[in-house]
Design a protein around this motif. Structure first.
Motif, PDB file in Angstrom:
ATOM      1  N   TYR A 278       8.281  33.836 -22.280  1.00 13.81           N
ATOM      2  CA  TYR A 278       7.869  33.004 -21.161  1.00 13.81           C
ATOM      3  C   TYR A 278       8.132  33.659 -19.803  1.00 13.81           C
ATOM      4  O   TYR A 278       7.641  33.173 -18.777  1.00 13.81           O
ATOM      5  CB  TYR A 278       8.609  31.663 -21.195  1.00 13.81           C
ATOM      6  N   SER A 279       8.933  34.727 -19.775  1.00 14.21           N
ATOM      7  CA  SER A 279       9.330  35.316 -18.496  1.00 14.21           C
ATOM      8  C   SER A 279       8.121  35.669 -17.637  1.00 14.21           C
ATOM      9  O   SER A 279       8.095  35.414 -16.433  1.00 14.21           O
ATOM     10  CB  SER A 279      10.188  36.562 -18.727  1.00 14.21           C
ATOM     11  N   GLY A 280       7.109  36.274 -18.267  1.00  6.97           N
ATOM     12  CA  GLY A 280       5.922  36.673 -17.532  1.00  6.97           C
ATOM     13  C   GLY A 280       4.933  35.561 -17.298  1.00  6.97           C
ATOM     14  O   GLY A 280       3.865  35.784 -16.715  1.00  6.97           O
ATOM     15  N   VAL A 281       5.279  34.350 -17.745  1.00  8.93           N
ATOM     16  CA  VAL A 281       4.380  33.206 -17.599  1.00  8.93           C
ATOM     17  C   VAL A 281       4.904  32.229 -16.545  1.00  8.93           C
ATOM     18  O   VAL A 281       4.126  31.648 -15.787  1.00  8.93           O
ATOM     19  CB  VAL A 281       4.226  32.466 -18.947  1.00  8.93           C
ATOM     20  N   SER A 282       6.219  32.066 -16.478  1.00 10.51           N
ATOM     21  CA  SER A 282       6.782  31.048 -15.581  1.00 10.51           C
ATOM     22  C   SER A 282       7.654  31.660 -14.485  1.00 10.51           C
ATOM     23  O   SER A 282       7.223  31.795 -13.339  1.00 10.51           O
ATOM     24  CB  SER A 282       7.569  30.017 -16.395  1.00 10.51           C
ATOM     25  N   ALA A 283       8.882  32.056 -14.817  1.00  7.45           N
ATOM     26  CA  ALA A 283       9.843  32.442 -13.773  1.00  7.45           C
ATOM     27  C   ALA A 283       9.416  33.677 -12.995  1.00  7.45           C
ATOM     28  O   ALA A 283       9.542  33.720 -11.766  1.00  7.45           O
ATOM     29  CB  ALA A 283      11.220  32.654 -14.396  1.00  7.45           C
ATOM     30  N   ASN A 284       8.927  34.714 -13.689  1.00  9.94           N
ATOM     31  CA  ASN A 284       8.577  35.943 -12.970  1.00  9.94           C
ATOM     32  C   ASN A 284       7.387  35.735 -12.020  1.00  9.94           C
ATOM     33  O   ASN A 284       7.445  36.158 -10.865  1.00  9.94           O
ATOM     34  CB  ASN A 284       8.311  37.083 -13.953  1.00  9.94           C
ATOM     35  N   PRO A 285       6.292  35.106 -12.460  1.00 13.02           N
ATOM     36  CA  PRO A 285       5.214  34.838 -11.505  1.00 13.02           C
ATOM     37  C   PRO A 285       5.642  33.922 -10.356  1.00 13.02           C
ATOM     38  O   PRO A 285       5.198  34.103  -9.218  1.00 13.02           O
ATOM     39  CB  PRO A 285       4.129  34.185 -12.359  1.00 13.02           C
ATOM     40  N   ALA A 286       6.491  32.937 -10.651  1.00 14.34           N
ATOM     41  CA  ALA A 286       6.960  32.047  -9.583  1.00 14.34           C
ATOM     42  C   ALA A 286       7.813  32.822  -8.580  1.00 14.34           C
ATOM     43  O   ALA A 286       7.683  32.629  -7.360  1.00 14.34           O
ATOM     44  CB  ALA A 286       7.760  30.889 -10.177  1.00 14.34           C
ATOM     45  N   LEU A 287       8.681  33.714  -9.085  1.00 18.10           N
ATOM     46  CA  LEU A 287       9.453  34.559  -8.176  1.00 18.10           C
ATOM     47  C   LEU A 287       8.516  35.480  -7.403  1.00 18.10           C
ATOM     48  O   LEU A 287       8.765  35.796  -6.234  1.00 18.10           O
ATOM     49  CB  LEU A 287      10.493  35.369  -8.957  1.00 18.10           C
ATOM     50  N   GLY A 288       7.415  35.897  -8.039  1.00 20.31           N
ATOM     51  CA  GLY A 288       6.418  36.699  -7.340  1.00 20.31           C
ATOM     52  C   GLY A 288       5.811  35.962  -6.155  1.00 20.31           C
ATOM     53  O   GLY A 288       5.562  36.550  -5.094  1.00 20.31           O
TER      54      GLY A 288
END
Length: 507
Positions: A278-288
């Protein structure tokens, strides 16, 4: 209305991501059902994939089929492996002017006499060598709050966030070239760090990393106090001198006050650890999204972990402001190829057992998700480990993928705040910079709520968009920079995680 059981990230993808564990017979796409159990966060095929055919996620290649894959099958290490493919670096084709917010966002920061702005106010004790680590810790312990008695030696100094000893396991038994220069660059970055009001460096006296050499090479004369145990006359006398230094420094450090400053004074280290599907689906894009907002407000973000960008570098070179900047990034990838080959390793060994249990299959897949933390703005510079970051905007720093080592380099480079995404539940801190923890999924956030600052699982749950979550992260960055404590700070994380990159032979 409940969200669908799977997530499709790009029209070209041959796989979708399970929101929760899929049982056989669960619909996963139009006319496709799961034919076997697929764990939460893992991939399931939605069309036939032949042996040797590329497997795509995010519209990008994450591996190649090592056996025939039928629609509805679980796609993971048993049928997906690495392979070579051509990358189009397309230097700078996606670089574009960054839209700036006027007026910029602000926070309550600490303006230092030299004009730089701090987010925290610590007194630091650095060590030149492992041999002085215990002595440095004894000094810091004299000013540590006792959680059982409530005794607080810093009670009279409310504007001081703490006294921290940053110790390490090297400084001697090392070659006097790149390994020593790298250690000194790291220590120099911490000695100059804006979040330290005062710094003392403690040594033994006979180590390879002589304090005099450190101070001369890093131009630290006048910036810090130096003590070595052999010259001071032993452990007791050095501890007494160290405690006296801290007591002297506390009154001065306590005189600071917070004032309104622009968000352009923020330099945020972007980290991920214990990643999952999920890292590349939720938290990482949101941090992006939060990264883009900070850059648009004039600030700086630092993406690192070169082995966890491997295979996705061609997407960053497209955003480089010049071919020279893009080529610096590609050169780092070549160095890591040679480095791992020399050590008898391979880049695809990077995904940890926890990463794989969470649904990540190859380093390509991990890298594509990890780079989302940096948003979409231009890549303005590429710097070496612990090198001072001087450009505003999105900067890449060469570091290993190991989180404490990577974050240590970023903070040495000037980061005054850290944002750390995690899917499996990493616990982490990075003094003197506060660390914000971002959970990728709601079950882990709920289980480890006392360690997590933000639940990005709301994106998966259908309760919030990536953009909305990113705005929420940006708002929290401003509050934390203004002094709001993070979860990791409540547990006093951040000293033991200091870990300079040890490279070269130990002799």
């Amino acid at each position: 209305m409940a969200p669908p059981p799977t997530i499709r990230l790009h029209p070209d993808d041959g796989v979708v991501i399970a929101r929760a564990t899929l049982l056989p017979g669960t619909p996963v796409a139009d006319g496709v059902v799961a034919t076997e159990r697929v764990p939460a966060g893992h991939k399931v095929a939605i069309r036939p994939i032949a042996v040797g055919e590329p497997i795509r996620r995010y519209g990008q290649i994450i591996g190649f089929a090592t056996s025939p894959i039928a629609p509805g099958q679980h796609v993971h290490v048993q049928n997906c492996g690495m392979g070579d493919f051509d990358k189009d670096y397309a230097w700078g084709v996606d670089a574009k002017p960054t839209a700036n917010f006027v007026p910029p966002a602000t926070f309550q920061g600490i303006r230092r006499p030299d004009g730089r702005v701090a987010t925290r106010n610590y007194i630091g004790i650095l060590t030149s060598v492992n041999c002085s680590a215990h002595v440095a810790s004894l000094v810091a312990d004299a000013f540590r709050k006792n959680p059982f008695t409530g005794d607080n030696p810093l009670a009279d100094f409310p504007n001081v966030d703490g006294v921290v000893a940053l110790t390490h396991k090297t400084g001697c038994g090392m070659t006097q070239n790149e390994p020593l220069a790298l250690l000194r660059r790291t220590l120099g970055g911490y000695a100059r760090h804006v979040n330290f009001a005062n710094v003392v460096v403690m040594g033994l006296g006979c180590e390879v990393n002589q304090i005099g050499g450190l101070m001369q090479e890093q131009k630290l004369a006048g910036r810090l106090r130096a003590m070595d145990i052999q010259t001071m006359g032993g452990t007791r006398k050095t501890v007494e001198a160290g405690i006296a230094f801290v007591r002297e420094a506390l009154a001065d450090a306590n005189r600071v006050h917070r004032e309104t400053v622009p968000a352009s004074e923020l330099m945020v280290a972007l980290q991920c650890g214990g990643s999952d599907g999920y890292s590349g689906v939720s938290a990482n894009p949101a941090l992006g999204v939060a990264s883009d907002l900070l850059v648009q407000h004039g600030g700086t973000v630092i993406l690192s972990e070169t082995p966890e960008t491997y295979g996705a570098e061609h997407l960053l070179t497209r955003r480089a402001v010049s071919r020279e900047v893009g080529e610096k990034l590609v050169a780092l990838m070549r160095w890591w190829d040679e480095y791992t080959a020399r050590e008898g390793a391979e880049m695809n060994a990077n995904p940890s057992p926890g990463n794989k249990a969470g649904g990540l299959t190859t380093i390509l897949e991990k890298s594509l998700g990890a780079m989302a933390k940096a948003g979409s703005t231009n890549l303005v510079d590429v710097v070496n480990y612990a090198e001072q970051v001087t450009k505003k905007g999105f900067v890449f720093m060469d570091t290993p993928g190991y989180d404490p080592v990577a974050a240590t380099g970023q903070v040495a480079g000037g980061a005054n705040l850290v944002c750390f995404t995690t899917g499996r539940g990493s616990v982490f801190g990075c003094k003197p910079a506060p660390s914000i923890k971002l959970a990728t999924n709601t079950p882990m956030y709920t289980r480890m709520q006392e360690d997590m600052d933000v639940n990005c699982g709301t994106i998966l749950d259908g309760d919030e968009s990536v953009q909305e979550c990113g705005q929420r992260i940006f708002d929290l960055i401003l509050r934390v920079a203004s002094g709001e404590p993070t979860r990791s700070e409540s547990y006093d994380f951040g000293a033991a995680e200091f870990a300079p990159w040890v490279i070269g032979a130990t002799m």
